[in-house]
Design a protein around this motif. Structure first.
Motif, PDB file in Angstrom:
ATOM      1  N   ALA A  63       0.864  -1.187   0.000  1.00  0.00           N
ATOM      2  CA  ALA A  63       0.000   0.000   0.000  1.00  0.00           C
ATOM      3  C   ALA A  63       0.900   1.238   0.000  1.00  0.00           C
ATOM      4  CB  ALA A  63      -0.920  -0.010   1.208  1.00  0.00           C
ATOM      5  N   ILE A  64       1.380   1.615  -1.164  1.00  0.00           N
ATOM      6  CA  ILE A  64       2.332   2.720  -1.298  1.00  0.00           C
ATOM      7  C   ILE A  64       1.606   4.056  -1.119  1.00  0.00           C
ATOM      8  CG2 ILE A  64       4.004   3.814  -2.848  1.00  0.00           C
ATOM      9  CD1 ILE A  64       4.776   0.990  -1.871  1.00  0.00           C
ATOM     10  N   LEU A  65       2.196   4.910  -0.298  1.00  0.00           N
ATOM     11  CA  LEU A  65       1.653   6.244  -0.038  1.00  0.00           C
ATOM     12  C   LEU A  65       1.886   7.126  -1.261  1.00  0.00           C
ATOM     13  CD1 LEU A  65       0.390   8.128   2.117  1.00  0.00           C
ATOM     14  CD2 LEU A  65       2.715   8.725   2.788  1.00  0.00           C
ATOM     15  N   GLU A  66       0.804   7.671  -1.764  1.00  0.00           N
ATOM     16  CA  GLU A  66       0.906   8.549  -2.927  1.00  0.00           C
ATOM     17  C   GLU A  66       1.049   9.985  -2.455  1.00  0.00           C
ATOM     18  OE1 GLU A  66      -2.592   7.749  -5.199  1.00  0.00           O
ATOM     19  OE2 GLU A  66      -2.049   5.655  -5.516  1.00  0.00           O
ATOM     20  N   GLY A  67       1.656  10.822  -3.270  1.00  0.00           N
ATOM     21  CA  GLY A  67       1.797  12.225  -2.919  1.00  0.00           C
ATOM     22  C   GLY A  67       3.184  12.738  -3.224  1.00  0.00           C
ATOM     23  N   GLU A  68       3.564  13.772  -2.501  1.00  0.00           N
ATOM     24  CA  GLU A  68       4.831  14.455  -2.764  1.00  0.00           C
ATOM     25  C   GLU A  68       6.033  13.551  -2.536  1.00  0.00           C
ATOM     26  OE1 GLU A  68       7.236  18.269  -1.073  1.00  0.00           O
ATOM     27  OE2 GLU A  68       5.057  18.397  -1.168  1.00  0.00           O
ATOM     28  N   GLN A  69       5.982  12.708  -1.488  1.00  0.00           N
ATOM     29  CA  GLN A  69       7.109  11.807  -1.219  1.00  0.00           C
ATOM     30  C   GLN A  69       7.329  10.849  -2.389  1.00  0.00           C
ATOM     31  OE1 GLN A  69       9.338  11.590   1.188  1.00  0.00           O
ATOM     32  NE2 GLN A  69       8.516  13.241   2.437  1.00  0.00           N
ATOM     33  N   LEU A  70       6.241  10.330  -2.938  1.00  0.00           N
ATOM     34  CA  LEU A  70       6.351   9.418  -4.074  1.00  0.00           C
ATOM     35  C   LEU A  70       6.873  10.158  -5.306  1.00  0.00           C
ATOM     36  CD1 LEU A  70       5.937   6.564  -5.154  1.00  0.00           C
ATOM     37  CD2 LEU A  70       3.576   7.200  -5.706  1.00  0.00           C
ATOM     38  N   ALA A  71       6.407  11.393  -5.486  1.00  0.00           N
ATOM     39  CA  ALA A  71       6.872  12.201  -6.623  1.00  0.00           C
ATOM     40  C   ALA A  71       8.370  12.488  -6.521  1.00  0.00           C
ATOM     41  CB  ALA A  71       6.081  13.502  -6.694  1.00  0.00           C
ATOM     42  N   ASN A  72       8.877  12.567  -5.294  1.00  0.00           N
ATOM     43  CA  ASN A  72      10.304  12.789  -5.079  1.00  0.00           C
ATOM     44  C   ASN A  72      11.113  11.495  -5.163  1.00  0.00           C
ATOM     45  OD1 ASN A  72       9.956  15.537  -4.717  1.00  0.00           O
ATOM     46  ND2 ASN A  72       9.683  15.338  -2.506  1.00  0.00           N
ATOM     47  N   ASP A  78       1.378   3.644   3.172  1.00  0.00           N
ATOM     48  CA  ASP A  78       0.196   4.315   3.704  1.00  0.00           C
ATOM     49  C   ASP A  78      -0.367   3.456   4.838  1.00  0.00           C
ATOM     50  OD1 ASP A  78      -2.372   5.281   4.251  1.00  0.00           O
ATOM     51  OD2 ASP A  78      -2.760   5.807   2.159  1.00  0.00           O
ATOM     52  N   THR A  79      -0.301   3.965   6.068  1.00  0.00           N
ATOM     53  CA  THR A  79      -0.677   3.187   7.247  1.00  0.00           C
ATOM     54  C   THR A  79      -2.125   2.718   7.198  1.00  0.00           C
ATOM     55  OG1 THR A  79       0.936   4.437   8.529  1.00  0.00           O
ATOM     56  CG2 THR A  79      -0.702   3.217   9.772  1.00  0.00           C
ATOM     57  N   GLY A  80      -3.043   3.603   6.849  1.00  0.00           N
ATOM     58  CA  GLY A  80      -4.460   3.244   6.816  1.00  0.00           C
ATOM     59  C   GLY A  80      -4.769   2.186   5.769  1.00  0.00           C
ATOM     60  N   ARG A  81      -4.255   2.379   4.570  1.00  0.00           N
ATOM     61  CA  ARG A  81      -4.486   1.398   3.499  1.00  0.00           C
ATOM     62  C   ARG A  81      -3.783   0.077   3.796  1.00  0.00           C
ATOM     63  NH1 ARG A  81      -2.472   4.075  -1.459  1.00  0.00           N
ATOM     64  NH2 ARG A  81      -2.384   1.945  -2.221  1.00  0.00           N
TER      65      ARG A  81
END
Length: 175
Positions: A63-72, A78-81
């Motif tokens: 469950a990879i966290l999407e957003g700025e960290q991934l863009a970098n 992602d803890t919830g997913r």
């Protein structure tokens, strides 16, 4: 009283004694066979629980966290997913109710599965201390850690197990 005398006569007779010994051997063989089958059944159920835990923790770690960290180029979980994926796959593979983790009709488990510990470690490299297992884990990549307690039951035997699994996404950067 005639029956008792006949039994005594058969016991003293070699033929009657052999029949009694044959019956004892047959009963012992059936009892040992039943225990062997029950032990094998418990072993297979325990293996199924372990494989289900492996799959569930791996699903959580993906469950990879999407957003700025991934863009970098940084992969975080992602803890919830991750927890949602974990519970969903675990419930599906073990025949549990997804929200309560109570066993359904054809479940491998005989009692409710208890999640003793579930954690997502994104700050890596790190040393993660499991309070449930009372030991450290060296973590190189973002990982999901889970400890569950289950009870499986056969016909005669039962087994209570505490299982732990750590799974990493193995993804650290796109560069």
């Amino acid at each position: 009283m005639v029956r008792v005398e006949e039994i005594k006569k058969n016991l003293s007779n070699q033929k009657g004694g052999a029949i009694i010994w044959l019956m004892i051997v047959i009963i012992a063989f059936v009892a040992v066979s039943a225990l062997v089958l029950d032990f094998t059944n418990l072993y297979i159920k325990a293996k199924q629980v372990k494989l289900s835990l492996n799959r569930s923790v791996k699903a959580g770690s993906l469950a990879i966290l999407e957003g700025e960290q991934l863009a970098n180029g940084n992969f975080l979980i992602d803890t919830g997913r991750a927890e949602n994926n974990f519970r969903k796959i675990l419930a599906h593979n073990l025949g549990l109710n997804e929200s309560t983790l109570e066993p359904l009709a054809k479940s491998v488990l005989s009692e409710k599965l208890i999640i003793k510990e579930f954690a997502v470690e994104n700050n890596t490299p790190a040393i993660y201390y499991s309070g449930t297992l009372k030991r450290n884990f060296n973590i190189e990549n973002p990982s999901v850690i889970a400890v569950v307690e289950v009870k499986i039951r056969g016909v005669f035997l039962q087994k209570k197990m505490r299982l732990s699994k750590l799974s990493s996404s193995q993804l650290i950067s796109i560069y």
